[in-house]
Design an enzyme around this catalytic site. Sequence first.
Site, mmCIF file in Angstrom:
data_model
loop_
_atom_site.group_PDB
_atom_site.id
_atom_site.type_symbol
_atom_site.label_atom_id
_atom_site.label_comp_id
_atom_site.label_asym_id
_atom_site.label_seq_id
_atom_site.Cartn_x
_atom_site.Cartn_y
_atom_site.Cartn_z
ATOM 1 N N HIS A 180 5.965 21.028 -5.681
ATOM 2 C CA HIS A 180 4.775 20.831 -4.058
ATOM 3 C C HIS A 180 4.171 20.532 -5.377
ATOM 4 C CE1 HIS A 180 7.117 22.651 -1.013
ATOM 5 N NE2 HIS A 180 7.457 24.052 -1.599
ATOM 6 N N ASP A 217 15.768 22.881 -3.047
ATOM 7 C CA ASP A 217 15.201 23.801 -2.732
ATOM 8 C C ASP A 217 15.276 23.703 -1.227
ATOM 9 O OD1 ASP A 217 12.583 25.851 -3.903
ATOM 10 O OD2 ASP A 217 12.194 24.711 -2.217
ATOM 11 N N HIS A 219 12.112 23.807 0.562
ATOM 12 C CA HIS A 219 11.283 23.408 1.069
ATOM 13 C C HIS A 219 11.353 22.745 0.774
ATOM 14 C CE1 HIS A 219 10.631 27.568 0.077
ATOM 15 N NE2 HIS A 219 10.056 27.272 2.308
ATOM 16 N N ASP A 304 16.248 29.606 -2.204
ATOM 17 C CA ASP A 304 15.756 29.870 -1.197
ATOM 18 C C ASP A 304 16.492 29.294 -0.148
ATOM 19 O OD1 ASP A 304 14.458 27.494 -2.130
ATOM 20 O OD2 ASP A 304 12.181 28.050 -1.763
#
Length: 363
Positions: A180, A217, A219, A304
Amino acid sequence: MLVILWDPDTLLHQTVELLGSKLIPALESPERLEAILKALRSSKYELRTIEFASPQDDRRITRLLEFTSATHSPDYLQHLRDIFQTWLDAGLIKQDGHVLPECFVYPTTTGKPLRPPKDPFARAGYYAFDMSSGIMSDSYKAIVASANLASEGTDMLAGFANLPNDIDTAVALCRPPGHHCDGQRAGGYCYINNAALAVSTWRSGHPEAKVGILDIDFHHGNGTQEIFYADPRVLYVSIHGEDEFPYYTGAADETGNGDAEGTNINLPLKVGSSIEEYLEKLDYGQQKLVDFNPDFLIISLGFDTFHSDPLGHFQIHTEDYEIISRTTRHALKGIPTLVLLEGGYVIDQLGANMLSFLKGWNS
Ligand code: Q9C
Ligand code: ZN
């Protein structure tokens, strides 16, 4: 052969986050790594301890910062190093406190360039995009140790380090994670983009190399996308939850700029998607990576995507990581691969999920 790297200093970072309007201990915790280590220690895999801080090798530190600076702004890196002490000196926190922003940068019509504000609170917001990237006393040490694992792993694969060169896969147990961070600000538990650092490390010996990044991931890796959006020699492929965090990126029509058009591939998947739906996207992404024919592959690996993850919403189970891993390995066999740990927050299943992934890689 596969080698797994970790650094004890990465356990030092333990901060807080604002989640669901509550200030809580950050879900991205040392316990995550401890759970993975516990599973690996009673497995057959080689676990190598790297200690970045203790043998004070100045050349090593200089090299790491130089490679990091290729994609991260120097003032942002200084901020990461100094902001805790700045807050401490200003009496804003005590030694056991946490730097957390409360005001963020926002779009204006002035056309004026943004400048870092003087106010220490405001600075925290200038260099972050959310409130899940707190900084405590030892955060910088852990951030640098985590980043260093990405760089060390790359060195081993590139043959820059004196190691058996039958190692073609390095798994860096990074925490904090990286995908991120866009090189200008922290967010989503990420402070330095470990994948971007791996790319600059690889390029130090192979300047013309093509690098593939597969981000699995839950995200979207907004930071990695941003850093390589105009880079035709990096293919970024991401499978992630549609309309989920970080919210403003990850759409399929974000495909790259200029001569890098087509080298950014977002494969958003609806919340609640099954492993079958997931594997369809994965197969497509793998094929694009095969066509790109990279010299070096980076996998941003988040657990996740697990069915009961508090921050992810796919229907993926422990045994599925073996399939995800095996199909990826088979499609991209022969390409030196760096696996970087990103998210995954069901602590008591992280060990099993990692073992499942590693099993698939070796089969
Ligand atoms: N309402 C990684 O997995 N908070 N970062 C989300 C949702 C931040 C996740 C809030 C989640 C960051 C590396
Ligand atoms: Zn994630």
